[in-house]
Design a protein around this motif. Structure first.
Motif, PDB file in Angstrom:
ATOM      1  N   GLY A 197       0.807  -1.219   0.000  1.00 33.00           N
ATOM      2  CA  GLY A 197       0.000   0.000   0.000  1.00 33.00           C
ATOM      3  C   GLY A 197       0.835   1.260   0.000  1.00 33.00           C
ATOM      4  N   SER A 198       1.884   1.283   0.809  1.00 36.00           N
ATOM      5  CA  SER A 198       2.733   2.462   0.899  1.00 36.00           C
ATOM      6  C   SER A 198       3.522   2.673  -0.377  1.00 36.00           C
ATOM      7  CB  SER A 198       3.696   2.325   2.090  1.00 36.00           C
ATOM      8  OG  SER A 198       2.974   2.225   3.291  1.00 36.00           O
ATOM      9  N   VAL A 199       4.003   1.587  -0.991  1.00 36.67           N
ATOM     10  CA  VAL A 199       4.758   1.696  -2.243  1.00 36.67           C
ATOM     11  C   VAL A 199       3.881   2.275  -3.345  1.00 36.67           C
ATOM     12  CG1 VAL A 199       5.998   0.425  -4.035  1.00 36.67           C
ATOM     13  CG2 VAL A 199       6.290  -0.204  -1.638  1.00 36.67           C
ATOM     14  N   MET A 200       2.668   1.756  -3.477  1.00 35.22           N
ATOM     15  CA  MET A 200       1.762   2.247  -4.506  1.00 35.22           C
ATOM     16  C   MET A 200       1.303   3.677  -4.214  1.00 35.22           C
ATOM     17  SD  MET A 200       1.393   0.244  -7.047  1.00 35.22           S
ATOM     18  CE  MET A 200       3.167  -0.043  -6.853  1.00 35.22           C
ATOM     19  N   ALA A 201       1.160   4.013  -2.941  1.00 35.86           N
ATOM     20  CA  ALA A 201       0.799   5.386  -2.585  1.00 35.86           C
ATOM     21  C   ALA A 201       1.870   6.350  -3.072  1.00 35.86           C
ATOM     22  CB  ALA A 201       0.618   5.509  -1.073  1.00 35.86           C
ATOM     23  N   LEU A 202       3.133   5.977  -2.886  1.00 34.77           N
ATOM     24  CA  LEU A 202       4.223   6.838  -3.324  1.00 34.77           C
ATOM     25  C   LEU A 202       4.224   7.002  -4.841  1.00 34.77           C
ATOM     26  CD1 LEU A 202       7.082   5.544  -1.011  1.00 34.77           C
ATOM     27  CD2 LEU A 202       5.863   7.714  -0.845  1.00 34.77           C
ATOM     28  N   TYR A 203       3.984   5.911  -5.565  1.00 37.19           N
ATOM     29  CA  TYR A 203       3.982   5.992  -7.025  1.00 37.19           C
ATOM     30  C   TYR A 203       2.812   6.848  -7.530  1.00 37.19           C
ATOM     31  CZ  TYR A 203       3.535   4.755 -11.931  1.00 37.19           C
ATOM     32  OH  TYR A 203       3.421   4.825 -13.286  1.00 37.19           O
ATOM     33  N   LEU A 204       1.610   6.546  -7.052  1.00 36.12           N
ATOM     34  CA  LEU A 204       0.432   7.248  -7.563  1.00 36.12           C
ATOM     35  C   LEU A 204       0.401   8.711  -7.127  1.00 36.12           C
ATOM     36  CD1 LEU A 204      -2.253   4.434  -7.088  1.00 36.12           C
ATOM     37  CD2 LEU A 204      -1.069   5.104  -9.192  1.00 36.12           C
ATOM     38  N   LEU A 205       0.914   9.000  -5.926  1.00 36.83           N
ATOM     39  CA  LEU A 205       1.012  10.397  -5.504  1.00 36.83           C
ATOM     40  C   LEU A 205       2.028  11.144  -6.354  1.00 36.83           C
ATOM     41  CD1 LEU A 205       0.890  10.195  -1.593  1.00 36.83           C
ATOM     42  CD2 LEU A 205      -0.881  11.080  -3.117  1.00 36.83           C
ATOM     43  N   SER A 206       3.109  10.452  -6.733  1.00 35.23           N
ATOM     44  CA  SER A 206       4.125  11.079  -7.583  1.00 35.23           C
ATOM     45  C   SER A 206       3.548  11.455  -8.943  1.00 35.23           C
ATOM     46  CB  SER A 206       5.313  10.121  -7.780  1.00 35.23           C
ATOM     47  OG  SER A 206       5.958   9.855  -6.556  1.00 35.23           O
ATOM     48  N   MET A 207       2.576  10.670  -9.408  1.00 31.96           N
ATOM     49  CA  MET A 207       1.913  10.970 -10.673  1.00 31.96           C
ATOM     50  C   MET A 207       0.858  12.069 -10.521  1.00 31.96           C
ATOM     51  SD  MET A 207       3.480   9.026 -12.792  1.00 31.96           S
ATOM     52  CE  MET A 207       4.940   9.212 -11.734  1.00 31.96           C
ATOM     53  N   ARG A 208       0.639  12.497  -9.285  1.00 34.14           N
ATOM     54  CA  ARG A 208      -0.304  13.583  -8.963  1.00 34.14           C
ATOM     55  C   ARG A 208      -1.710  13.333  -9.527  1.00 34.14           C
ATOM     56  NH1 ARG A 208       2.251  17.645  -6.435  1.00 34.14           N
ATOM     57  NH2 ARG A 208       4.523  17.741  -6.663  1.00 34.14           N
ATOM     58  N   LEU A 209      -2.206  12.126  -9.279  1.00 30.49           N
ATOM     59  CA  LEU A 209      -3.568  11.804  -9.713  1.00 30.49           C
ATOM     60  C   LEU A 209      -4.582  12.505  -8.806  1.00 30.49           C
ATOM     61  CD1 LEU A 209      -3.303   7.953 -10.374  1.00 30.49           C
ATOM     62  CD2 LEU A 209      -3.111   9.813 -12.023  1.00 30.49           C
TER      63      LEU A 209
END
Length: 250
Positions: free
Chosen positions: A156-168
């Motif tokens: 969950g934390s790994v995907m949060a970092l990726y998707l937040l980085s994409m600024r969705l």
């Protein structure tokens, strides 16, 4: 004490199981990071590898609630980049789960997440642009997500970092994460059954007993997300990810 599907549980332990199920449901419908509180609760009750198997069907049930509510908001361009490397990560995670200690793995991952969060917070404060949407970055995060989701359900934390980085946007973030985890969690099931033997008929029956708590948690997550403004939601996820990483470290 009470006997349930081959498990001998105290009433307090059963209550903790329902609390963990509530957090799982809440996390999947938007309050990401809250499921990390379920990881130590289940590990205390059932042990490391067995708790991962017990948690997996609960995660899938919660994923179904999230997909049902947010399915129209998924960004499939990101999902198609993540799926292949995440599948490879699950295979690697299955192998690693047989040779390394759960606690060591969690400690290493929590440190990595803290470092990543520090970089993200620096970007926020400095008003930096989002990380370029390079294929290598999606492959790296997908692989890490696959490994961490297999060992301890910690992706969950790994995907949060990726998707937040994409600024969705908020709903797109939740919908994309919901579809990703539903697909990857279903992919993990055969490995838990055939390799780790951590999912059984008895454990699945115990999962079904937790379904009402998962449903209540899913509703609570939707209720919370609706009342959080777009600009504050990003910071909520960052805060919950930091707390989740701290829980892993402890």
């Amino acid at each position: 004490m009470i006997e349930l599907f081959g498990y001998t549980l105290s009433y307090s332990t059963l209550a903790l199981l329902f609390v963990a199920a509530f957090f799982i449901g809440m996390a999947k419908t938007g309050v990401h990071g809250s499921s990390m509180f379920a990881v130590p609760l289940l590990a205390i009750i059932f042990g490391g590898k067995m708790s991962a198997g017990l948690m997996l069907p609960m995660l899938i049930m919660a994923d179904l609630f999230a997909v049902k509510y947010y399915h129209r908001h998924a960004n499939w361009s990101y999902l198609l980049k993540l799926f292949p490397s995440a599948a490879v990560g699950v295979v690697i995670g299955t192998w690693l789960g047989n040779i390394i200690d759960d606690e060591v793995f969690r400690s290493v991952m929590s440190i990595i997440i803290f470092i990543s969060l520090a970089i993200m917070l620096w970007m926020e404060k400095a008003n930096k642009e989002n990380i370029p949407d390079y294929l290598w970055f999606a492959i790296l995060m997908g692989t890490l997500g696959g490994i961490t989701t297999m060992i301890g359900n910690l992706a969950g934390s790994v995907m949060a970092l990726y998707l937040l980085s994409m600024r969705l946007p908020k709903n797109e973030y939740i919908g994309t994460a919901a579809w990703f985890f539903l697909a990857i969690n279903l992919f993990k099931v055969p490995f838990h059954i055939a390799s780790w033997h951590s999912i059984t008929v008895d454990s699945f029956m115990l999962n079904l007993l937790c379904l009402p708590a998962i449903a209540i948690g899913a509703w609570a997550g939707i209720w919370v997300v609706k009342r959080i403004a777009e600009k504050y939601y990003r910071w909520l996820v960052i805060a919950m990810t930091a707390i989740a990483a701290a829980v892993m470290l402890v």
